[in-house]
Each structure stands twice: as structure tokens, then as C-alpha cells.
Design an enzyme around this catalytic site. Structure first.
Site, mmCIF file in Angstrom:
data_model
loop_
_atom_site.group_PDB
_atom_site.id
_atom_site.type_symbol
_atom_site.label_atom_id
_atom_site.label_comp_id
_atom_site.label_asym_id
_atom_site.label_seq_id
_atom_site.Cartn_x
_atom_site.Cartn_y
_atom_site.Cartn_z
ATOM 1 N N ASP A 67 -11.720 -4.084 4.857
ATOM 2 C CA ASP A 67 -11.371 -5.425 5.324
ATOM 3 C C ASP A 67 -10.736 -6.190 4.174
ATOM 4 O OD1 ASP A 67 -13.760 -5.799 3.882
ATOM 5 O OD2 ASP A 67 -14.421 -7.438 5.163
ATOM 6 N N TYR A 69 -9.703 -8.814 1.142
ATOM 7 C CA TYR A 69 -10.435 -9.520 0.094
ATOM 8 C C TYR A 69 -10.915 -10.860 0.654
ATOM 9 C CZ TYR A 69 -8.150 -6.318 -3.257
ATOM 10 O OH TYR A 69 -7.702 -5.217 -3.952
ATOM 11 N N PHE A 80 -5.690 -3.682 -0.476
ATOM 12 C CA PHE A 80 -5.804 -3.560 -1.925
ATOM 13 C C PHE A 80 -4.890 -4.500 -2.710
ATOM 14 C CE2 PHE A 80 -7.240 0.706 -0.513
ATOM 15 C CZ PHE A 80 -8.517 0.692 -1.068
ATOM 16 N N HIS A 187 -13.381 6.353 -2.908
ATOM 17 C CA HIS A 187 -12.829 5.003 -2.930
ATOM 18 C C HIS A 187 -12.655 4.548 -4.382
ATOM 19 C CE1 HIS A 187 -12.593 0.639 -2.200
ATOM 20 N NE2 HIS A 187 -12.244 0.960 -0.962
#
Length: 227
Positions: A67, A69, A80, A187
Site C-alpha cells: 500500500d 507510503y 516505492f 522485500h
């Protein structure tokens, strides 16, 4: 502008039936109610930024995030990514460390990934909105069904490289046709960066694209393009 009308035309042609479903209307009502009483990121004009910058017919690669930031001024619709001038978040710093190690590129001075999107890299979060300071606060409201449909639409293309980082992204592999290249690893979060670093996703993606005659991605982020 309503969510269905904000979706860019190239994607609306493929996902038109999806955005007419009752769940999507309920999702829109939920997001509108959240914005009326709380701070929600990204701003409305950036919710579909990934789709606007990367039309469906130009998708060559996909990076799947979770989801947006949830801090002030961070989210702008690309997973990202943060706009130039915003502090680079920890996960993105680790992505840049790997970029340097993998391709020998200097770590960028900004975190805006829009130039990747412009080259056909779909930077897709599985949830497209979030309440300020509350990670995953808009999960389970319908975004996942919509973005799964978007991934299926991409999977119907001839060949795409999917970069699946972390368990949530890797779970999307079941949506994808076997002809595509899937690059799966941990991740880039500080919690799992030790397993992400050294995975060489960027050179592997370019090798797969080149092998299919699709050119390569310039991952350098030298221009500071902003969405």
C-alpha cells in the site's frame, strides 16, 4: 472526478467491466468518506498515476508493492517512489543499494521512479490509498480485487517481466501466465533486506527483456522526472 472516470483510457478499455462492479462503487464510497473526515494519501489526482504514466500497451515490466507510503508528502501513486525533494524511505534506499551493486549505477539523489514508469515499468501497489500514519488502513476494501484484475490484464500481453518482492507480491504469481518472466525475492524492507540484497533483479529483468527483443530499461534515474 470519480474513481472510474479518473482511470486512464487505455486501462479503462480493459478494466471497464471491473469498475462497473458493485464492489468498486462501494470502494469509491469508502474512499470518499475517508477523505471527508481524515487525511488520505495519495491525493486524488495521483491515485491512478501508475496507470497514467504506463499505458497498458506499453507495459514491459511490473514491480508490485503493497500500500502507499502513509507519511506526509510521500505517496504519489507509484509503488516505492517519492517525489524529488522528499526523504528517501528505507525500502527505497535498499532498492538503490541493490541498483548500485547489480548494475554499478550511482545511488540516485532523489526517490522519484517516474522515469522507470515512462519506460514501461508499471509501479503497482496492490492497495492504492491509505489513511495518514496508518499502514494497511485501506486494505480489504476492494483495491486488491481491482489491482488483481489489472495484473491479469497485463498477463494477457505477450511477455512481461514481473518483479515480485516479498510474500505479498509473490502471492500474485498465481495470477500470471507461465510465459512471463517472474523474478521473485525478499522485500527490500530493512526487516528482510539481507535476503533482498544480492538478488540482482535489475540485470535479470534487462536480460529477460533483451532475450525477448523488448530492449532494456535504463534504471539510472538521472533525469529526476516527476509524476
Amino acid at each position: 472526478m470519480s474513481l472510474p472516470h479518473a482511470l486512464p483510457a487505455s486501462w479503462r478499455a480493459e478494466l471497464g467491466l471491473e469498475i462497473e462492479q458493485p464492489y468498486f462503487a462501494a470502494l469509491e464510497r469508502f474512499v470518499d468518506a475517508e477523505r471527508a473526515s481524515k487525511v488520505v494519501f495519495p491525493p486524488p489526482h495521483d491515485v491512478f498515476a501508475a496507470f497514467a504514466l504506463t499505458p497498458l500497451e506499453r507495459v514491459r515490466a511490473v514491480i508490485v508493492g503493497q500500500d502507499p507510503y502513509h507519511g506526509d508528502a510521500q505517496a504519489h501513486g507509484l509503488c516505492f517512489s517519492v517525489k524529488s525533494g522528499v526523504a528517501i524511505p528505507p525500502s527505497l534506499r535498499n532498492i538503490f543499494k541493490e541498483l548500485e551493486s547489480d548494475l554499478g549505477l550511482a545511488r540516485p539523489a532523489h526517490g522519484d521512479l517516474a522515469s522507470w514508469a515512462a519506460q514501461g515499468v508499471l509501479l503497482l501497489n496492490t492497495v492504492l490509498t491509505v489513511r495518514k500514519d496508518e499502514a494497511n488502513s485501506h486494505a480489504g476494501r476492494g483495491w486488491e480485487r481491482f489491482t488483481d484484475a489489472a495484473l491479469r490484464a497485463v498477463s494477457r500481453r505477450e511477455h512481461v517481466v514481473f518483479l515480485l518482492w516479498g510474500n505479498s507480491a509473490r502471492a500474485k504469481a498465481e495470477l500470471l501466465d507461465a510465459r512471463h518472466t517472474r523474478i521473485e525475492c525478499a522485500h527490500p524492507s530493512p526487516l528482510s533486506a539481507r535476503k533482498f540484497l544480492g538478488s540482482r533483479p535489475f540485470s535479470r529483468a534487462n536480460a529477460a527483456l533483451a532475450a525477448h527483443g523488448q530492449g532494456t530499461i535504463d534504471w539510472s534515474l538521472s533525469d529526476g522526472l516527476s509524476a
